[in-house]
Design a protein around this motif. Structure first.
Motif, mmCIF file in Angstrom:
data_model
loop_
_atom_site.group_PDB
_atom_site.id
_atom_site.type_symbol
_atom_site.label_atom_id
_atom_site.label_comp_id
_atom_site.label_asym_id
_atom_site.label_seq_id
_atom_site.Cartn_x
_atom_site.Cartn_y
_atom_site.Cartn_z
ATOM 1 N N LYS A 125 3.651 13.013 -0.053
ATOM 2 C CA LYS A 125 3.878 14.137 -0.981
ATOM 3 C C LYS A 125 4.815 15.170 -0.366
ATOM 4 C CE LYS A 125 1.349 17.536 -0.820
ATOM 5 N NZ LYS A 125 1.363 18.850 -0.103
ATOM 6 N N ASP A 126 4.609 15.490 0.898
ATOM 7 C CA ASP A 126 5.471 16.471 1.571
ATOM 8 C C ASP A 126 6.926 16.014 1.584
ATOM 9 O OD1 ASP A 126 3.287 18.106 2.061
ATOM 10 O OD2 ASP A 126 3.008 17.432 4.133
ATOM 11 N N ALA A 127 7.147 14.725 1.773
ATOM 12 C CA ALA A 127 8.511 14.192 1.797
ATOM 13 C C ALA A 127 9.152 14.262 0.422
ATOM 14 C CB ALA A 127 8.495 12.752 2.300
ATOM 15 N N LEU A 128 8.392 13.973 -0.624
ATOM 16 C CA LEU A 128 8.933 14.056 -1.985
ATOM 17 C C LEU A 128 9.296 15.502 -2.328
ATOM 18 C CD1 LEU A 128 6.542 11.612 -3.896
ATOM 19 C CD2 LEU A 128 8.907 11.199 -3.214
ATOM 20 N N VAL A 129 8.479 16.429 -1.908
ATOM 21 C CA VAL A 129 8.771 17.854 -2.143
ATOM 22 C C VAL A 129 10.032 18.262 -1.387
ATOM 23 C CG1 VAL A 129 7.954 20.208 -1.745
ATOM 24 C CG2 VAL A 129 6.386 18.477 -2.655
ATOM 25 N N GLN A 130 10.167 17.770 -0.157
ATOM 26 C CA GLN A 130 11.374 18.083 0.632
ATOM 27 C C GLN A 130 12.635 17.551 -0.053
ATOM 28 O OE1 GLN A 130 11.270 16.575 4.668
ATOM 29 N NE2 GLN A 130 13.466 16.914 4.965
ATOM 30 N N ALA A 131 12.535 16.344 -0.601
ATOM 31 C CA ALA A 131 13.689 15.728 -1.245
ATOM 32 C C ALA A 131 13.984 16.320 -2.614
ATOM 33 C CB ALA A 131 13.458 14.222 -1.381
ATOM 34 N N ASP A 132 12.958 16.820 -3.282
ATOM 35 C CA ASP A 132 13.098 17.276 -4.667
ATOM 36 C C ASP A 132 12.239 18.519 -4.898
ATOM 37 O OD1 ASP A 132 13.621 17.384 -7.395
ATOM 38 O OD2 ASP A 132 12.188 15.791 -7.902
ATOM 39 N N PRO A 133 12.596 19.633 -4.265
ATOM 40 C CA PRO A 133 11.750 20.840 -4.327
ATOM 41 C C PRO A 133 11.554 21.397 -5.730
ATOM 42 C CG PRO A 133 13.883 21.322 -3.319
ATOM 43 C CD PRO A 133 13.789 19.840 -3.434
ATOM 44 N N SER A 134 12.468 21.120 -6.648
ATOM 45 C CA SER A 134 12.330 21.653 -8.010
ATOM 46 C C SER A 134 11.123 21.062 -8.732
ATOM 47 C CB SER A 134 13.601 21.383 -8.818
ATOM 48 O OG SER A 134 13.811 19.987 -8.970
ATOM 49 N N ALA B 15 0.832 -1.209 0.000
ATOM 50 C CA ALA B 15 0.000 0.000 0.000
ATOM 51 C C ALA B 15 0.866 1.258 0.000
ATOM 52 C CB ALA B 15 -0.946 -0.001 1.198
ATOM 53 N N MET B 16 1.983 1.231 0.740
ATOM 54 C CA MET B 16 2.878 2.386 0.762
ATOM 55 C C MET B 16 3.523 2.592 -0.614
ATOM 56 S SD MET B 16 2.461 3.465 3.825
ATOM 57 C CE MET B 16 0.801 2.773 3.710
ATOM 58 N N LYS B 17 3.843 1.500 -1.279
ATOM 59 C CA LYS B 17 4.394 1.600 -2.633
ATOM 60 C C LYS B 17 3.384 2.239 -3.576
ATOM 61 C CE LYS B 17 6.215 -1.132 -6.478
ATOM 62 N NZ LYS B 17 6.562 -2.484 -6.977
ATOM 63 N N GLU B 18 2.133 1.835 -3.461
ATOM 64 C CA GLU B 18 1.071 2.399 -4.303
ATOM 65 C C GLU B 18 0.975 3.913 -4.108
ATOM 66 O OE1 GLU B 18 -1.435 1.030 -6.298
ATOM 67 O OE2 GLU B 18 -0.991 -1.094 -6.120
ATOM 68 N N PHE B 19 1.028 4.351 -2.866
ATOM 69 C CA PHE B 19 0.878 5.781 -2.573
ATOM 70 C C PHE B 19 2.073 6.586 -3.095
ATOM 71 C CE2 PHE B 19 -1.801 4.592 1.427
ATOM 72 C CZ PHE B 19 -2.855 4.252 0.614
ATOM 73 N N GLY C 52 -8.128 7.706 5.530
ATOM 74 C CA GLY C 52 -6.779 7.455 6.040
ATOM 75 C C GLY C 52 -5.754 7.489 4.936
ATOM 76 N N ALA C 53 -6.114 6.957 3.776
ATOM 77 C CA ALA C 53 -5.209 6.984 2.628
ATOM 78 C C ALA C 53 -4.891 8.412 2.218
ATOM 79 C CB ALA C 53 -5.832 6.218 1.457
ATOM 80 N N GLU C 54 -5.890 9.273 2.250
ATOM 81 C CA GLU C 54 -5.655 10.690 1.922
ATOM 82 C C GLU C 54 -4.585 11.280 2.831
ATOM 83 O OE1 GLU C 54 -8.877 13.429 1.586
ATOM 84 O OE2 GLU C 54 -10.202 12.003 0.583
ATOM 85 N N SER C 55 -4.699 11.009 4.110
ATOM 86 C CA SER C 55 -3.739 11.546 5.081
ATOM 87 C C SER C 55 -2.335 11.018 4.813
ATOM 88 C CB SER C 55 -4.188 11.165 6.494
ATOM 89 O OG SER C 55 -3.297 11.655 7.466
ATOM 90 N N GLU C 56 -2.216 9.729 4.520
ATOM 91 C CA GLU C 56 -0.905 9.137 4.272
ATOM 92 C C GLU C 56 -0.291 9.667 2.977
ATOM 93 O OE1 GLU C 56 -0.296 5.306 6.756
ATOM 94 O OE2 GLU C 56 -1.362 4.745 4.927
#
Length: 318
Positions: free
Chosen positions: A171-180, A59-63, A162-166
């Protein structure tokens, strides 16, 4: 005298030949500006490579894939068919985390080994995502479960809300890692959440239209899904699917099924269906499969499996 002049002329020709060779070698040597361009190209190529993301289960992979798409390279630590509660990471899993950019786990005690694995990886650049952080969680009431597994029901990904929250935390983590690529991740996140909400709206209307609100499962993993739609689950096994029900518990379930005209007992592919089948035989019901999305079951997406779950539950209540 003539021989002397011929000898001198030959010497001059040899010297001229060596000079020309030296000149050609100099012309073929790359200059510093060419090396600089090559180096810049390699840097850009490296910058454009996908983010290396490690996740605990399907499920985490899907998200992560829904939000990151082609800008992520996702590795799943827990093999398909293995229960996350029982998993223990191997040396190769720790090695993978040591070179990963992001690590995503659901949390709430689902992956009790996660914190130790993070410490062992010793990756100071690793962005750690407990996907359930900040969500509205359900507390366990059984004291033995609380002592062994923690205070909360961990199955939050089986709820559309719950899926929406996860997904938002990922998404926030991906933005942190790759802000461009912030706009790219946010657009994908919004699109996926829109699909989650469409599915929620479709089945919220359907569940409101039926009188029966309770269904029976082999494993009490659907508390969050029930909360989404005002439903109730009764289960053969507890939240963590441990042990077998006592004779008294089975007797009570048989009585409940008969009193409520239960026609379907839901079971998961990853759990034993033997007790569920026994219960179904006793009350004249059928056993049907329901997805927990811990593994890549039937090569279906999260949305496809969730839709299948909701459809089967709804049909059992009609």
């Amino acid at each position: 005298m003539l021989k002397k002049w011929i000898t001198m002329l030959l010497c001059l020709l040899v010297i001229a030949s060596f000079s020309a060779c030296g000149s050609k070698k100099q012309e073929n040597k790359p200059d510093e500006s060419s090396e600089a361009v090559s180096s810049t190209d390699q840097t850009n190529q490296s910058d454009e490579s996908p983010l290396k993301v490690y996740v605990t289960f399907n499920a985490m992979k899907e998200f992560v894939t829904a939000v990151g798409k082609d800008k992520v390279e996702v590795a799943t630590i827990i093999p398909d068919g293995m229960e996350p509660h029982d998993f223990e990471p191997k040396a190769q899993d720790i090695a993978g985390l040591s070179s990963a950019k992001i690590f995503v786990y659901s949390g709430l005690g689902m992956e009790a080994w996660a914190e130790e694995a993070i410490k062992a990886a010793d990756n100071t650049d690793l962005i750690i995502v407990e996907a359930s952080k900040g969500a509205d969680v359900i507390e366990n009431t059984d004291q033995e479960e609380i002592e062994e597994h923690g205070q909360y029901d961990p199955h939050i990904w089986l709820s559309l809300k719950g899926a929406e929250s996860e997904v938002k935390n990922i998404k926030d983590a991906l933005v942190q890692a790759d802000p461009s690529n912030k706009d790219y991740y946010e657009a994908n996140c919004d699109d996926f959440i829109s699909q989650l909400e469409d599915l929620y709206n479709e089945y919220n209307e359907k569940f409101q239209s039926v009188e029966k609100k309770s269904f029976v499962t082999g494993h009490a993993a659907f508390g969050y899904l029930c909360r989404d739609f005002g439903l109730e689950q009764n289960s053969v096994e507890d939240t963590f699917a441990e042990g077998e029900p006592s004779a008294q518990q089975l007797t009570e379930l048989v009585e409940y099924c008969k009193e409520n005209d239960v026609s379907t007992i839901f079971a998961e592919e990853m759990a034993s269906q033997e007790v569920s089948q026994t219960l179904a035989d006793e009350v004249g019901a059928k056993v049907d499969t329901i997805y927990t999305m811990e593994s890549n079951e039937d090569d279906m997406t999260y949305l496809e499996r969730m839709s299948d779950n909701l459809s089967k539950i709804y049909e059992s209540l009609k």
